[in-house]
Design a protein around this motif. Sequence first.
Motif, PDB file in Angstrom:
ATOM      1  N   LEU A  18       0.820  -1.217   0.000  1.00  0.00           N
ATOM      2  CA  LEU A  18       0.000   0.000   0.000  1.00  0.00           C
ATOM      3  C   LEU A  18       0.852   1.264   0.000  1.00  0.00           C
ATOM      4  O   LEU A  18       0.557   2.213  -0.719  1.00  0.00           O
ATOM      5  N   HIS A  19       1.906   1.279   0.803  1.00  0.00           N
ATOM      6  CA  HIS A  19       2.756   2.467   0.899  1.00  0.00           C
ATOM      7  C   HIS A  19       3.355   2.818  -0.461  1.00  0.00           C
ATOM      8  O   HIS A  19       3.338   3.982  -0.888  1.00  0.00           O
ATOM      9  N   GLU A  20       3.858   1.812  -1.142  1.00  0.00           N
ATOM     10  CA  GLU A  20       4.441   2.038  -2.467  1.00  0.00           C
ATOM     11  C   GLU A  20       3.382   2.530  -3.456  1.00  0.00           C
ATOM     12  O   GLU A  20       3.624   3.441  -4.243  1.00  0.00           O
ATOM     13  N   ALA A  21       2.208   1.941  -3.415  1.00  0.00           N
ATOM     14  CA  ALA A  21       1.138   2.314  -4.344  1.00  0.00           C
ATOM     15  C   ALA A  21       0.654   3.743  -4.116  1.00  0.00           C
ATOM     16  O   ALA A  21       0.300   4.449  -5.061  1.00  0.00           O
ATOM     17  N   LEU A  22       0.654   4.183  -2.879  1.00  0.00           N
ATOM     18  CA  LEU A  22       0.150   5.521  -2.554  1.00  0.00           C
ATOM     19  C   LEU A  22       1.169   6.622  -2.807  1.00  0.00           C
ATOM     20  O   LEU A  22       0.810   7.796  -2.871  1.00  0.00           O
ATOM     21  N   GLY A  23       2.435   6.274  -2.973  1.00  0.00           N
ATOM     22  CA  GLY A  23       3.498   7.266  -3.118  1.00  0.00           C
ATOM     23  C   GLY A  23       3.218   8.330  -4.164  1.00  0.00           C
ATOM     24  O   GLY A  23       3.316   9.527  -3.890  1.00  0.00           O
ATOM     25  N   PHE A  24       2.895   7.932  -5.371  1.00  0.00           N
ATOM     26  CA  PHE A  24       2.627   8.892  -6.451  1.00  0.00           C
ATOM     27  C   PHE A  24       1.501   9.841  -6.074  1.00  0.00           C
ATOM     28  O   PHE A  24       1.608  11.057  -6.260  1.00  0.00           O
ATOM     29  N   TYR A  25       0.424   9.312  -5.530  1.00  0.00           N
ATOM     30  CA  TYR A  25      -0.749  10.132  -5.215  1.00  0.00           C
ATOM     31  C   TYR A  25      -0.459  11.126  -4.097  1.00  0.00           C
ATOM     32  O   TYR A  25      -0.908  12.266  -4.143  1.00  0.00           O
ATOM     33  N   GLN A  26       0.323  10.692  -3.108  1.00  0.00           N
ATOM     34  CA  GLN A  26       0.687  11.586  -2.014  1.00  0.00           C
ATOM     35  C   GLN A  26       1.802  12.550  -2.410  1.00  0.00           C
ATOM     36  O   GLN A  26       1.681  13.757  -2.224  1.00  0.00           O
ATOM     37  N   ASP A  27       2.895  12.012  -2.970  1.00  0.00           N
ATOM     38  CA  ASP A  27       4.083  12.815  -3.237  1.00  0.00           C
ATOM     39  C   ASP A  27       3.919  13.771  -4.413  1.00  0.00           C
ATOM     40  O   ASP A  27       4.383  14.912  -4.360  1.00  0.00           O
ATOM     41  N   ILE A  28       3.297  13.318  -5.476  1.00  0.00           N
ATOM     42  CA  ILE A  28       3.185  14.125  -6.690  1.00  0.00           C
ATOM     43  C   ILE A  28       1.882  14.904  -6.746  1.00  0.00           C
ATOM     44  O   ILE A  28       1.868  16.104  -7.012  1.00  0.00           O
ATOM     45  N   LEU A  29       0.756  14.213  -6.472  1.00  0.00           N
ATOM     46  CA  LEU A  29      -0.548  14.876  -6.578  1.00  0.00           C
ATOM     47  C   LEU A  29      -0.984  15.573  -5.289  1.00  0.00           C
ATOM     48  O   LEU A  29      -1.899  16.380  -5.313  1.00  0.00           O
ATOM     49  N   GLY A  30      -0.344  15.240  -4.175  1.00  0.00           N
ATOM     50  CA  GLY A  30      -0.699  15.866  -2.902  1.00  0.00           C
ATOM     51  C   GLY A  30      -2.041  15.418  -2.358  1.00  0.00           C
ATOM     52  O   GLY A  30      -2.670  16.123  -1.573  1.00  0.00           O
ATOM     53  N   VAL A  31      -2.471  14.222  -2.737  1.00  0.00           N
ATOM     54  CA  VAL A  31      -3.761  13.693  -2.288  1.00  0.00           C
ATOM     55  C   VAL A  31      -3.551  12.923  -0.996  1.00  0.00           C
ATOM     56  O   VAL A  31      -2.651  12.088  -0.896  1.00  0.00           O
ATOM     57  N   GLU A  32      -4.372  13.206   0.001  1.00  0.00           N
ATOM     58  CA  GLU A  32      -4.276  12.496   1.274  1.00  0.00           C
ATOM     59  C   GLU A  32      -5.158  11.259   1.254  1.00  0.00           C
ATOM     60  O   GLU A  32      -6.339  11.336   0.895  1.00  0.00           O
ATOM     61  N   PRO A  33      -4.619  10.115   1.632  1.00  0.00           N
ATOM     62  CA  PRO A  33      -5.421   8.896   1.655  1.00  0.00           C
ATOM     63  C   PRO A  33      -6.397   8.879   2.829  1.00  0.00           C
ATOM     64  O   PRO A  33      -6.143   9.498   3.868  1.00  0.00           O
ATOM     65  N   ALA A  34      -7.495   8.163   2.634  1.00  0.00           N
ATOM     66  CA  ALA A  34      -8.455   7.947   3.709  1.00  0.00           C
ATOM     67  C   ALA A  34      -7.867   6.929   4.680  1.00  0.00           C
ATOM     68  O   ALA A  34      -6.913   6.224   4.341  1.00  0.00           O
ATOM     69  N   PRO A  35      -8.417   6.837   5.877  1.00  0.00           N
ATOM     70  CA  PRO A  35      -7.932   5.819   6.824  1.00  0.00           C
ATOM     71  C   PRO A  35      -8.110   4.408   6.260  1.00  0.00           C
ATOM     72  O   PRO A  35      -9.045   4.130   5.508  1.00  0.00           O
ATOM     73  N   GLU A  36      -7.207   3.518   6.641  1.00  0.00           N
ATOM     74  CA  GLU A  36      -7.246   2.136   6.178  1.00  0.00           C
ATOM     75  C   GLU A  36      -8.464   1.416   6.741  1.00  0.00           C
ATOM     76  O   GLU A  36      -8.819   1.584   7.907  1.00  0.00           O
ATOM     77  N   THR A  37      -9.098   0.631   5.885  1.00  0.00           N
ATOM     78  CA  THR A  37     -10.202  -0.231   6.291  1.00  0.00           C
ATOM     79  C   THR A  37      -9.874  -1.650   5.850  1.00  0.00           C
ATOM     80  O   THR A  37      -8.880  -1.874   5.155  1.00  0.00           O
ATOM     81  N   THR A  38     -10.701  -2.598   6.235  1.00  0.00           N
ATOM     82  CA  THR A  38     -10.516  -3.974   5.792  1.00  0.00           C
ATOM     83  C   THR A  38     -11.840  -4.539   5.308  1.00  0.00           C
ATOM     84  O   THR A  38     -12.902  -4.176   5.805  1.00  0.00           O
ATOM     85  N   ALA A  39     -11.753  -5.425   4.312  1.00  0.00           N
ATOM     86  CA  ALA A  39     -12.924  -6.129   3.796  1.00  0.00           C
ATOM     87  C   ALA A  39     -12.445  -7.304   2.954  1.00  0.00           C
ATOM     88  O   ALA A  39     -11.448  -7.192   2.237  1.00  0.00           O
TER      89      ALA A  39
END
Length: 102
Positions: A18-39
């Motif tokens: 997850l951390h690797e996948a979110l990198g682009f969205y956080q680092d480049i686009l500045g998008v904050e992820p929602a809290p982690e859930t499970t399903a």
Amino acid sequence: MIGPDVRVAHVGIAVADLHEALGFYQDILGVEPAPETTADGAAIVSVRVGDVEIEFMRPTAHDGPVAKFLENRGPGIHHISLEVPDLEHALSECQRFGYRLI
């Protein structure tokens, strides 16, 4: 026919990290992820980009659907969730046209 009121609710992407996948969205686009859930045997973290939510899914169970997807196909788009005005009608149309419902 369903009509023009269909919209993309979210896109589900199977990932190993997850951390690797979110990198682009956080680092480049500045998008904050929602809290982690499970399903369904997966940890899920989503980000909103415009009107679309992107869900990153990492398996937490070795026999869950996301784990099986990664094993068979590797990381990538797992599903696209569509929002329709009348779900029962949409499902009956899918069956009428021979689509496999899962």
